[in-house]
Scaffold this active site. Structure first.
Site, PDB file in Angstrom:
ATOM      1  N   CYS A  31       0.823  -1.215   0.000  1.00  0.00           N
ATOM      2  CA  CYS A  31       0.000   0.000   0.000  1.00  0.00           C
ATOM      3  C   CYS A  31       0.857   1.265   0.000  1.00  0.00           C
ATOM      4  O   CYS A  31       0.640   2.169  -0.801  1.00  0.00           O
ATOM      5  CB  CYS A  31      -0.935  -0.013   1.201  1.00  0.00           C
ATOM      6  SG  CYS A  31      -1.990   1.431   1.256  1.00  0.00           S
ATOM      7  N   CYS A  91      -1.601   1.628  -3.036  1.00  0.00           N
ATOM      8  CA  CYS A  91      -2.605   2.695  -2.814  1.00  0.00           C
ATOM      9  C   CYS A  91      -2.034   4.105  -2.775  1.00  0.00           C
ATOM     10  O   CYS A  91      -2.552   5.007  -3.443  1.00  0.00           O
ATOM     11  CB  CYS A  91      -3.325   2.486  -1.482  1.00  0.00           C
ATOM     12  SG  CYS A  91      -3.418   0.824  -0.874  1.00  0.00           S
ATOM     13  N   LYS A 116      -0.177   5.332  -5.998  1.00  0.00           N
ATOM     14  CA  LYS A 116      -1.225   5.378  -7.040  1.00  0.00           C
ATOM     15  C   LYS A 116      -2.100   6.611  -6.862  1.00  0.00           C
ATOM     16  O   LYS A 116      -2.363   7.343  -7.811  1.00  0.00           O
ATOM     17  CB  LYS A 116      -2.046   4.089  -6.960  1.00  0.00           C
ATOM     18  CG  LYS A 116      -3.165   3.916  -7.965  1.00  0.00           C
ATOM     19  CD  LYS A 116      -4.482   4.507  -7.572  1.00  0.00           C
ATOM     20  CE  LYS A 116      -4.968   4.131  -6.205  1.00  0.00           C
ATOM     21  NZ  LYS A 116      -5.396   2.761  -6.057  1.00  0.00           N
ATOM     22  N   TYR A 167      -9.166  -3.485 -11.035  1.00  0.00           N
ATOM     23  CA  TYR A 167      -8.797  -2.237 -10.365  1.00  0.00           C
ATOM     24  C   TYR A 167      -7.562  -1.586 -11.008  1.00  0.00           C
ATOM     25  O   TYR A 167      -7.586  -0.420 -11.390  1.00  0.00           O
ATOM     26  CB  TYR A 167      -8.398  -2.508  -8.914  1.00  0.00           C
ATOM     27  CG  TYR A 167      -9.472  -2.793  -7.909  1.00  0.00           C
ATOM     28  CD1 TYR A 167      -9.910  -1.801  -7.045  1.00  0.00           C
ATOM     29  CD2 TYR A 167     -10.012  -4.065  -7.767  1.00  0.00           C
ATOM     30  CE1 TYR A 167     -10.856  -2.063  -6.058  1.00  0.00           C
ATOM     31  CE2 TYR A 167     -10.950  -4.345  -6.786  1.00  0.00           C
ATOM     32  CZ  TYR A 167     -11.369  -3.336  -5.935  1.00  0.00           C
ATOM     33  OH  TYR A 167     -12.289  -3.599  -4.960  1.00  0.00           O
ATOM     34  N   GLU A 194      -7.281   1.872 -13.294  1.00  0.00           N
ATOM     35  CA  GLU A 194      -6.683   3.031 -12.620  1.00  0.00           C
ATOM     36  C   GLU A 194      -5.484   3.560 -13.411  1.00  0.00           C
ATOM     37  O   GLU A 194      -5.359   4.765 -13.644  1.00  0.00           O
ATOM     38  CB  GLU A 194      -6.259   2.653 -11.199  1.00  0.00           C
ATOM     39  CG  GLU A 194      -7.462   2.419 -10.290  1.00  0.00           C
ATOM     40  CD  GLU A 194      -7.123   2.067  -8.842  1.00  0.00           C
ATOM     41  OE1 GLU A 194      -8.002   2.146  -7.997  1.00  0.00           O
ATOM     42  OE2 GLU A 194      -5.964   1.687  -8.567  1.00  0.00           O
ATOM     43  N   ASP A 254      -3.279  -9.625   2.105  1.00  0.00           N
ATOM     44  CA  ASP A 254      -3.256 -10.151   0.735  1.00  0.00           C
ATOM     45  C   ASP A 254      -2.658 -11.549   0.612  1.00  0.00           C
ATOM     46  O   ASP A 254      -2.817 -12.202  -0.418  1.00  0.00           O
ATOM     47  CB  ASP A 254      -2.450  -9.211  -0.183  1.00  0.00           C
ATOM     48  CG  ASP A 254      -3.130  -7.867  -0.379  1.00  0.00           C
ATOM     49  OD1 ASP A 254      -4.155  -7.627   0.284  1.00  0.00           O
ATOM     50  OD2 ASP A 254      -2.639  -7.065  -1.193  1.00  0.00           O
ATOM     51  N   HIS A 296     -27.439  21.108  -0.897  1.00  0.00           N
ATOM     52  CA  HIS A 296     -27.593  21.592  -2.266  1.00  0.00           C
ATOM     53  C   HIS A 296     -26.643  22.747  -2.539  1.00  0.00           C
ATOM     54  O   HIS A 296     -26.489  23.608  -1.671  1.00  0.00           O
ATOM     55  CB  HIS A 296     -29.046  22.052  -2.455  1.00  0.00           C
ATOM     56  CG  HIS A 296     -29.348  22.475  -3.858  1.00  0.00           C
ATOM     57  ND1 HIS A 296     -29.461  21.569  -4.892  1.00  0.00           N
ATOM     58  CD2 HIS A 296     -29.544  23.707  -4.380  1.00  0.00           C
ATOM     59  CE1 HIS A 296     -29.726  22.227  -6.004  1.00  0.00           C
ATOM     60  NE2 HIS A 296     -29.776  23.521  -5.734  1.00  0.00           N
ATOM     61  N   GLU A 354     -26.389  14.757  -3.220  1.00  0.00           N
ATOM     62  CA  GLU A 354     -27.802  14.937  -2.837  1.00  0.00           C
ATOM     63  C   GLU A 354     -28.725  14.078  -3.693  1.00  0.00           C
ATOM     64  O   GLU A 354     -29.846  13.770  -3.296  1.00  0.00           O
ATOM     65  CB  GLU A 354     -28.214  16.412  -2.919  1.00  0.00           C
ATOM     66  CG  GLU A 354     -28.286  16.979  -4.311  1.00  0.00           C
ATOM     67  CD  GLU A 354     -28.746  18.439  -4.322  1.00  0.00           C
ATOM     68  OE1 GLU A 354     -29.654  18.785  -3.550  1.00  0.00           O
ATOM     69  OE2 GLU A 354     -28.190  19.230  -5.106  1.00  0.00           O
TER      70      GLU A 354
HETATM   71  P1  NDP Z   1      -8.186  -7.773 -10.338  1.00  0.00           P
HETATM   72  O1  NDP Z   1      -8.459  -9.112  -9.805  1.00  0.00           O
HETATM   73  O2  NDP Z   1      -9.008  -6.619  -9.901  1.00  0.00           O
HETATM   74  O3  NDP Z   1      -8.241  -7.817 -11.918  1.00  0.00           O
HETATM   75  C1  NDP Z   1      -7.482  -8.722 -12.660  1.00  0.00           C
HETATM   76  C2  NDP Z   1      -7.874  -8.582 -14.109  1.00  0.00           C
HETATM   77  O4  NDP Z   1      -7.004  -9.357 -14.907  1.00  0.00           O
HETATM   78  C3  NDP Z   1      -9.290  -9.071 -14.374  1.00  0.00           C
HETATM   79  O5  NDP Z   1      -9.860  -8.209 -15.309  1.00  0.00           O
HETATM   80  C4  NDP Z   1      -9.056 -10.455 -14.945  1.00  0.00           C
HETATM   81  O6  NDP Z   1     -10.043 -10.878 -15.837  1.00  0.00           O
HETATM   82  C5  NDP Z   1      -7.757 -10.258 -15.706  1.00  0.00           C
HETATM   83  N1  NDP Z   1      -6.972 -11.493 -15.831  1.00  0.00           N
HETATM   84  C6  NDP Z   1      -6.689 -12.383 -14.879  1.00  0.00           C
HETATM   85  N2  NDP Z   1      -5.937 -13.384 -15.379  1.00  0.00           N
HETATM   86  C7  NDP Z   1      -5.746 -13.103 -16.683  1.00  0.00           C
HETATM   87  C8  NDP Z   1      -5.070 -13.763 -17.725  1.00  0.00           C
HETATM   88  N3  NDP Z   1      -4.417 -14.908 -17.534  1.00  0.00           N
HETATM   89  N4  NDP Z   1      -5.086 -13.196 -18.959  1.00  0.00           N
HETATM   90  C9  NDP Z   1      -5.750 -12.030 -19.173  1.00  0.00           C
HETATM   91  N5  NDP Z   1      -6.413 -11.363 -18.199  1.00  0.00           N
HETATM   92  C10 NDP Z   1      -6.415 -11.894 -16.989  1.00  0.00           C
HETATM   93  O7  NDP Z   1      -6.641  -7.550 -10.045  1.00  0.00           O
HETATM   94  P2  NDP Z   1      -5.709  -6.269 -10.087  1.00  0.00           P
HETATM   95  O8  NDP Z   1      -4.396  -6.777 -10.500  1.00  0.00           O
HETATM   96  O9  NDP Z   1      -6.328  -5.162 -10.858  1.00  0.00           O
HETATM   97  O10 NDP Z   1      -5.677  -5.853  -8.561  1.00  0.00           O
HETATM   98  C11 NDP Z   1      -5.362  -6.820  -7.571  1.00  0.00           C
HETATM   99  C12 NDP Z   1      -6.125  -6.566  -6.303  1.00  0.00           C
HETATM  100  O11 NDP Z   1      -5.547  -5.447  -5.649  1.00  0.00           O
HETATM  101  C13 NDP Z   1      -7.573  -6.186  -6.494  1.00  0.00           C
HETATM  102  O12 NDP Z   1      -8.419  -7.291  -6.590  1.00  0.00           O
HETATM  103  C14 NDP Z   1      -7.863  -5.359  -5.271  1.00  0.00           C
HETATM  104  O13 NDP Z   1      -8.256  -6.219  -4.237  1.00  0.00           O
HETATM  105  C15 NDP Z   1      -6.535  -4.723  -4.960  1.00  0.00           C
HETATM  106  N6  NDP Z   1      -6.520  -3.319  -5.426  1.00  0.00           N
HETATM  107  C16 NDP Z   1      -7.390  -2.426  -4.854  1.00  0.00           C
HETATM  108  C17 NDP Z   1      -7.397  -1.112  -5.261  1.00  0.00           C
HETATM  109  C18 NDP Z   1      -8.354  -0.159  -4.651  1.00  0.00           C
HETATM  110  O14 NDP Z   1      -8.875  -0.438  -3.576  1.00  0.00           O
HETATM  111  N7  NDP Z   1      -8.640   0.968  -5.299  1.00  0.00           N
HETATM  112  C19 NDP Z   1      -6.505  -0.633  -6.310  1.00  0.00           C
HETATM  113  C20 NDP Z   1      -5.655  -1.651  -6.854  1.00  0.00           C
HETATM  114  C21 NDP Z   1      -5.676  -2.935  -6.414  1.00  0.00           C
HETATM  115  P3  NDP Z   1     -11.429 -11.555 -15.345  1.00  0.00           P
HETATM  116  O15 NDP Z   1     -12.287 -10.449 -14.853  1.00  0.00           O
HETATM  117  O16 NDP Z   1     -11.941 -12.195 -16.573  1.00  0.00           O
HETATM  118  O17 NDP Z   1     -11.055 -12.532 -14.283  1.00  0.00           O
END
Ligand code: NDP
Length: 452
Positions: free
Chosen positions: A43, A48, A51, A177, A181, A301, A434, A439
């Site tokens: 983080c 976080c 980012k 995510y 982002e 995690d 407002h 709102e």
């Molecule tokens: P996510 O799980 O959010 O997204 C992973 C993405 O990668 C999905 O769209 C998934 O597709 C795709 N994917 C997975 N495997 C493959 C593959 N082999 N080939 C192609 N595409 C693939 O993970 P992130 O890496 O974005 O983030 C990890 C975690 O970190 C999040 O789940 C969240 O918990 C945390 N995080 C939180 C944030 C916040 O609170 N703002 C910001 C950043 C991270 P599909 O949907 O089809 O599975």
């Protein structure tokens, strides 16, 4: 005093581990923490916080373009990626130092190095064996990269935070995510962004309307969004540029970034030596964060739970309080609000429409899609979308979802109301402030009843 070197040994100095160590020490336990890198974890160092700093930086692009319509004359603006990264690094060093100072002032023994299990009550660190009554695994996660040809040329979010140059053209793979982002951040700085997602709609697991709305807004900002898309190969050219085969067509990019999920950091722990079981997604734990070995706990995690910093902190605190405080604590993770710092950002708490339909059979949906006041004069085309998911029978609000400026700030407050069991009538009775976007949540009147 126990016969162990420490009462509590924490592996990993990120959000969950540091909180657990500090709480345990404040309750009188003899605590040690091992960290192989800087304190702060994902983080603070590569998640976080940096980012969000990049998101703040990127928002100026929008502000500058809106400003003229509001009467400002801007002679010229320019952006230095290097200057931003240097400022970001300085802030992260400051925060990491604060983490260390807090541990020192709590009386926690800080050890540098990789810890690995020898048995259920012993770890080895820098060749030395250390025993502890209880051990907490809080080693976090790391980016996952699928194994395609040339994947070694791709970066992940880890490297994206420290790129020497702002890429002119970037391919981002993933639709979660991190992908959305970073797509927003790079696009605002002027990078040509292509986002390749394997599914039909980004942000799987979120309310469908949020993903749909974000797709539209990303396209308006000039992000090339490829759905049902596959990247099959990456090659590096002599000039350092990368060629990626996206949907069987070769395109050239300065950088290819994979944001395809994260996996637990467990490779070097030798969990088998302590009999700690892993399941898909991470170390298996019960609601009190206990692993399959009764004196070993895991939070954050590295587990197969929710990968969000505040969740890791709650879990870490609950473990320390349970072990060294007067009563057992269990982190209540029944309603976890979350945000995606996309552009525009998302804030959400509770059930999506489809989850609510699955669980309740019939729901009332209230929604609003509008151009916020700020965007009227400026001509900015960004729209805000809001949605309430209500149980038809009890009128209890099951889910609140928003995509638009300040959504995470607004949803944080509403999460309290949802926790307290607010009904639609409670929202209706609340006098709105407002003029605000928030709102709208108080003035939604048009109902659509949906059943499964
Ligand atoms: P996510 O799980 O959010 O997204 C992973 C993405 O990668 C999905 O769209 C998934 O597709 C795709 N994917 C997975 N495997 C493959 C593959 N082999 N080939 C192609 N595409 C693939 O993970 P992130 O890496 O974005 O983030 C990890 C975690 O970190 C999040 O789940 C969240 O918990 C945390 N995080 C939180 C944030 C916040 O609170 N703002 C910001 C950043 C991270 P599909 O949907 O089809 O599975």
């Amino acid at each position: 005093m126990s016969n162990f070197d420490f009462d509590f040994f924490v592996i990993g100095g990120g959000s969950g581990g540091v909180r657990a160590a500090r709480v345990a020490a404040s309750l009188g336990a003899r605590v040690a923490i091992a960290e192989n890198d800087r304190y702060g974890g994902t983080c603070v160092i590569r998640g976080c916080i940096p980012k969000k700093l990049l998101v703040y930086a990127s928002h100026f692009a929008n502000d500058f373009s809106d400003a003229e319509a509001y009467g400002w004359s801007l002679s010229s603006t320019s952006f230095s990626w290097q200057k931003l990264i240097a400022a970001k690094n300085k802030e992260i060093a400051r925060l990491s130092q604060i983490y260390q100072d807090l541990l020192t002032s709590s009386g926690v023994t800080m050890l540098n190095g990789l810890a690995r299990f020898v048995d259920t009550q012993t770890v080895e660190l820098n060749g030395k064996k250390i025993s502890a009554k209880y051990i907490l695994i809080a080693t976090g996660g790391k980016p996952y990269r699928p194994s395609i040809s040339g994947i070694e040329f791709a970066i992940t979010s880890d490297e994206a935070f420290d790129l020497p140059q702002l890429p002119k053209r970037i391919l981002i793979v993933g639709g979660g995510y991190i992908a959305v982002e970073f797509a927003g951040i790079f696009r605002a700085f002027g990078t040509e962004v292509t986002l390749s997602y394997r599914g039909e709609q980004i942000l799987r697991g979120f309310d469908t309307d949020l993903g749909l709305h974000l797709q539209e807004e990303m396209r308006k900002k000039g992000i090339q969004l490829l759905l049902n898309s596959t990247v099959s190969k990456i090659t590096k050219q002599d000039d350092g540029m990368l060629t990626a085969s996206v949907d069987n067509t070769d395109s050239t990019f300065d950088a290819v970034m994979y944001a395809t999920g994260r996996i637990p950091n467990i490779d070097r722990l030798d969990l088998a030596a302590a009999g700690v079981d892993i399941a898909s997604g991470g170390i298996s734990v019960d609601p009190s964060s206990r692993t399959s070995t009764s004196n070993i706990f895991a939070v954050g995690d590295v587990t197969n739970g929710v990968a969000l910093t505040p969740v890791a902190i709650r879990e870490g605190s609950a473990v320390a309080n349970s072990l060294f405080g007067p009563a057992e604590h269990i982190a209540d993770l029944s309603l976890v609000p979350s945000a995606v710092f996309s552009q525009p950002p998302i804030g959400t708490v509770g059930l999506s429409e489809s989850q609510a339909l699955d669980q309740y059979g019939e729901v009332d949906i209230y929604s609003a899609n509008f151009r916020p006041l700020r965007n009227t004069i400026s001509g900015n085309h960004e729209h805000t979308f809001m949605k309430l998911v209500v149980d038809t029978k009890t009128q209890k609000i099951l889910g609140v979802h928003m995509i638009g400026a300040d959504a995470p700030e607004i949803i944080q407050g509403l999460a309290v109301a949802i926790r307290m069991g607010a009904t639609k009538a409670d929202f209706d009775k609340t006098i709105d402030i407002h003029p605000t976007a928030a709102e709208e949540f108080m003035t939604m009147r048009e109902k659509k009843t949906k059943s499964k």
